[in-house]
Write an enzyme that holds these catalytic residues in place. Structure first.
Site: not given
Length: 379
Positions: A31, A122, A156, A168
């Site tokens: 993460e 996501s 994004e 993602d």
């Protein structure tokens, strides 16, 4: 899928040229490592964004969501700064492809999604990837899956304004059913790792806390900036380059406790991904449980992206007999994953729900995560 195509026809007055879908994802381990050139290990969910598309004779984008009332949103000239709300996730991909030199015309889009929004699964990447795959097919661009994922990340980052890494979009585009994806985010090398929990009598539960989050809010960006500052202080291009064996010495060289915590999490989290890979390769799947718990503690204490609801999931699940649990996704809300023996899965889920009730919290949504296929054309 039929419903999406039919609704497209009702909205736009002609039949769509095709229907595509792209999944959300759960991250098993790794993460906040993706924007530090590190290791991640996501897998795709059965929950997908499904979209019907048709080409236009101009360059405009018309986008409609089944989840929102009203007429389609029209973006005449997609460009960063031309905010169109949720439709930015469609327009941004059109812009990113055009800006990269690809001949993409205007499109009409109707979308429906079963990926929970704001749950750390996501939903935005699923939307971006389904748009990219459809445009790739419709305009015969010939791009590979990883190229599409990278363009979606740029969309994004530079259009929507969320400083996300590459995980993602790659998971949504590239995962395969029955596997977790071991991804090196520096060189984008991939390995599909078998992850069939059901055959081992195990389940992985996803617990959506119903606490919403947004990557474009400031805290996520602060963590990324802090990681970059830590790398600069240590004289490396990214925290991926800090060896686990020399972590104590590296921490001593840092200027403040806040950066120390961020660096400690990234370095130890990369090491946890490597440990999980070794355990899965050895067939010792149950042994990853404690590694998940370690990862949650690091995200909570060092990276400081957990919240009371996520901590409650982990604590109550482990107390009820789960093999391991941790928050998944960007944090500040969203979801946690829980590894359980199949016979005890219902009791563990019940214990988590009861813990939320005893704290006066909204009941969480709990479902079993099964590794699913990546993005694909379905019609």
């Amino acid at each position: 899928m039929a419903g999406v195509a039919e609704e497209f026809g009702r909205l736009y007055g002609y039949e769509p040229e095709g229907v595509w879908e792209a999944p959300g994802r759960v991250n098993l381990i790794g993460e906040h490592t993706d924007y530090n050139d590190g290791f991640v290990m996501p897998f795709a969910l059965p929950h997908t964004a499904v979209a019907a598309f048709g080409r236009r004779t101009d360059t405009a984008v018309r986008a409609h969501s089944a989840d929102l009332p009203g007429e389609p949103v029209v973006v005449a000239d997609p460009a960063p700064g031309a905010s169109a709300g949720w439709a930015d996730y469609v327009a941004s991909v059109v812009w990113a492809l055009r800006d990269a030199g690809h001949a993409v015309g205007g499109v009409d889009v109707h979308l429906a999604s079963t990926v929970p929004t704001g749950a750390g699964l996501s939903s935005s990447a699923a939307l971006e990837v389904v748009v990219a795959l459809a445009l790739n097919d419709l305009f015969e661009l010939g791009l590979e899956r990883q190229q599409l994922a990278s363009l979606c990340q740029r969309a994004e980052n530079d259009y929507v304004g969320a400083p996300t890494g590459i995980m993602d979009q790659t998971a949504s585009a590239c995962c395969t059913a029955g596997h977790a994806l071991f991804l090196d985010t520096r060189d984008l090398s991939q390995r599909q790792v078998p992850f069939d929990l059901a055959s081992l009598g195990l389940r992985l539960l996803v617990v959506d806390t119903q606490v919403k989050h947004s990557h474009s809010e400031g805290e996520y960006g602060k963590r990324r900036a802090g990681c970059e500052a830590g790398a600069a202080e240590l004289g490396v291009s990214a925290l991926r380059d800090v060896p686990f064996a020399s972590l104590p010495e590296s921490l001593d060289r840092l200027s403040c406790d806040e950066i120390r915590g961020l660096v400690r999490h990234i370095v130890t989290e990369n090491h946890r991904v490597e440990r999980v890979i070794s355990l899965l390769d050895a067939g010792d799947v149950r042994a990853i449980g404690p590694v998940l718990v370690e990862g949650h503690a690091s995200l909570r204490d060092d990276f400081r992206v957990s919240c009371p609801e996520l901590d409650l999931v982990v604590d109550s699940a482990v107390a009820a007999g789960a093999l391991g649990a941790r928050m998944t996704g960007g944090g500040f809300g969203g979801s946690a994953i829980v590894l359980v023996e199949e016979p005890s899965s219902d009791q563990v889920a019940k214990s988590v729900v009861e813990a939320f009730a005893s704290h006066g919290l909204t009941e969480p949504r709990v479902f079993t995560a099964v590794p699913a296929a990546g993005a694909r054309r379905v019609r």
